[in-house]
Design a protein around this motif. Sequence first.
Motif, mmCIF file in Angstrom:
data_model
loop_
_atom_site.group_PDB
_atom_site.id
_atom_site.type_symbol
_atom_site.label_atom_id
_atom_site.label_comp_id
_atom_site.label_asym_id
_atom_site.label_seq_id
_atom_site.Cartn_x
_atom_site.Cartn_y
_atom_site.Cartn_z
ATOM 1 N N SER A 46 -33.417 39.461 8.161
ATOM 2 C CA SER A 46 -33.616 38.051 8.424
ATOM 3 C C SER A 46 -35.112 37.735 8.359
ATOM 4 O O SER A 46 -35.960 38.630 8.394
ATOM 5 C CB SER A 46 -33.049 37.689 9.791
ATOM 6 O OG SER A 46 -33.876 38.185 10.823
ATOM 7 N N ASP A 47 -35.410 36.483 8.282
ATOM 8 C CA ASP A 47 -36.805 36.056 8.258
ATOM 9 C C ASP A 47 -37.528 36.441 9.546
ATOM 10 O O ASP A 47 -38.720 36.739 9.535
ATOM 11 C CB ASP A 47 -36.904 34.549 8.043
ATOM 12 C CG ASP A 47 -36.517 34.136 6.631
ATOM 13 O OD1 ASP A 47 -36.554 34.995 5.722
ATOM 14 O OD2 ASP A 47 -36.182 32.955 6.430
ATOM 15 N N GLN A 48 -36.798 36.444 10.659
ATOM 16 C CA GLN A 48 -37.410 36.819 11.937
ATOM 17 C C GLN A 48 -37.854 38.275 11.927
ATOM 18 O O GLN A 48 -38.917 38.609 12.453
ATOM 19 C CB GLN A 48 -36.431 36.584 13.083
ATOM 20 C CG GLN A 48 -36.123 35.129 13.327
ATOM 21 C CD GLN A 48 -35.062 34.956 14.386
ATOM 22 O OE1 GLN A 48 -34.163 35.788 14.515
ATOM 23 N NE2 GLN A 48 -35.155 33.889 15.156
ATOM 24 N N VAL A 49 -37.061 39.153 11.338
ATOM 25 C CA VAL A 49 -37.423 40.573 11.249
ATOM 26 C C VAL A 49 -38.643 40.731 10.347
ATOM 27 O O VAL A 49 -39.567 41.481 10.666
ATOM 28 C CB VAL A 49 -36.236 41.419 10.741
ATOM 29 C CG1 VAL A 49 -36.669 42.849 10.475
ATOM 30 C CG2 VAL A 49 -35.097 41.384 11.744
ATOM 31 N N ILE A 50 -38.660 40.009 9.240
ATOM 32 C CA ILE A 50 -39.813 40.065 8.333
ATOM 33 C C ILE A 50 -41.073 39.615 9.056
ATOM 34 O O ILE A 50 -42.119 40.263 8.970
ATOM 35 C CB ILE A 50 -39.550 39.220 7.073
ATOM 36 C CG1 ILE A 50 -38.436 39.867 6.246
ATOM 37 C CG2 ILE A 50 -40.825 39.061 6.246
ATOM 38 C CD1 ILE A 50 -37.917 39.009 5.122
ATOM 39 N N ASP A 51 -40.982 38.513 9.797
ATOM 40 C CA ASP A 51 -42.142 38.027 10.546
ATOM 41 C C ASP A 51 -42.615 39.049 11.576
ATOM 42 O O ASP A 51 -43.816 39.276 11.742
ATOM 43 C CB ASP A 51 -41.819 36.701 11.239
ATOM 44 C CG ASP A 51 -41.646 35.546 10.273
ATOM 45 O OD1 ASP A 51 -42.109 35.662 9.108
ATOM 46 O OD2 ASP A 51 -41.049 34.528 10.670
ATOM 47 N N LEU A 52 -41.667 39.686 12.269
ATOM 48 C CA LEU A 52 -42.023 40.709 13.251
ATOM 49 C C LEU A 52 -42.735 41.880 12.579
ATOM 50 O O LEU A 52 -43.792 42.323 13.033
ATOM 51 C CB LEU A 52 -40.769 41.200 13.974
ATOM 52 C CG LEU A 52 -40.968 42.372 14.938
ATOM 53 C CD1 LEU A 52 -41.836 41.942 16.119
ATOM 54 C CD2 LEU A 52 -39.638 42.887 15.427
#
Length: 88
Positions: free
Chosen positions: A1-7
């Motif tokens: 997900s985009d959240q994992v990429i951001d993390l």
Amino acid sequence: SDQVIDLLLGIGYSQEYGARPMQRAVERYIGYPLAAAISAGDIKGGDQLRIDLDQSKKIKIETEEEAKGETEGEGKITYFFRRIRGKT
């Protein structure tokens, strides 16, 4: 997900070294857990996985069936990792 990429971008980038720490971050939070699950037989060829963050911002890796609630119980391969701040 985009959240994992951001993390992972937050963990894997440093002002001093640029994106060089990114490989370590991906290995630590994605690669090693996947390898352990494959070795344990929890992930089999053809399984589709979903990698996302849970409500407490921990990385969660689960099969699509687990993500859709199609398996009984909590699911065998749901892995959580504490979110670290700053450098890895």
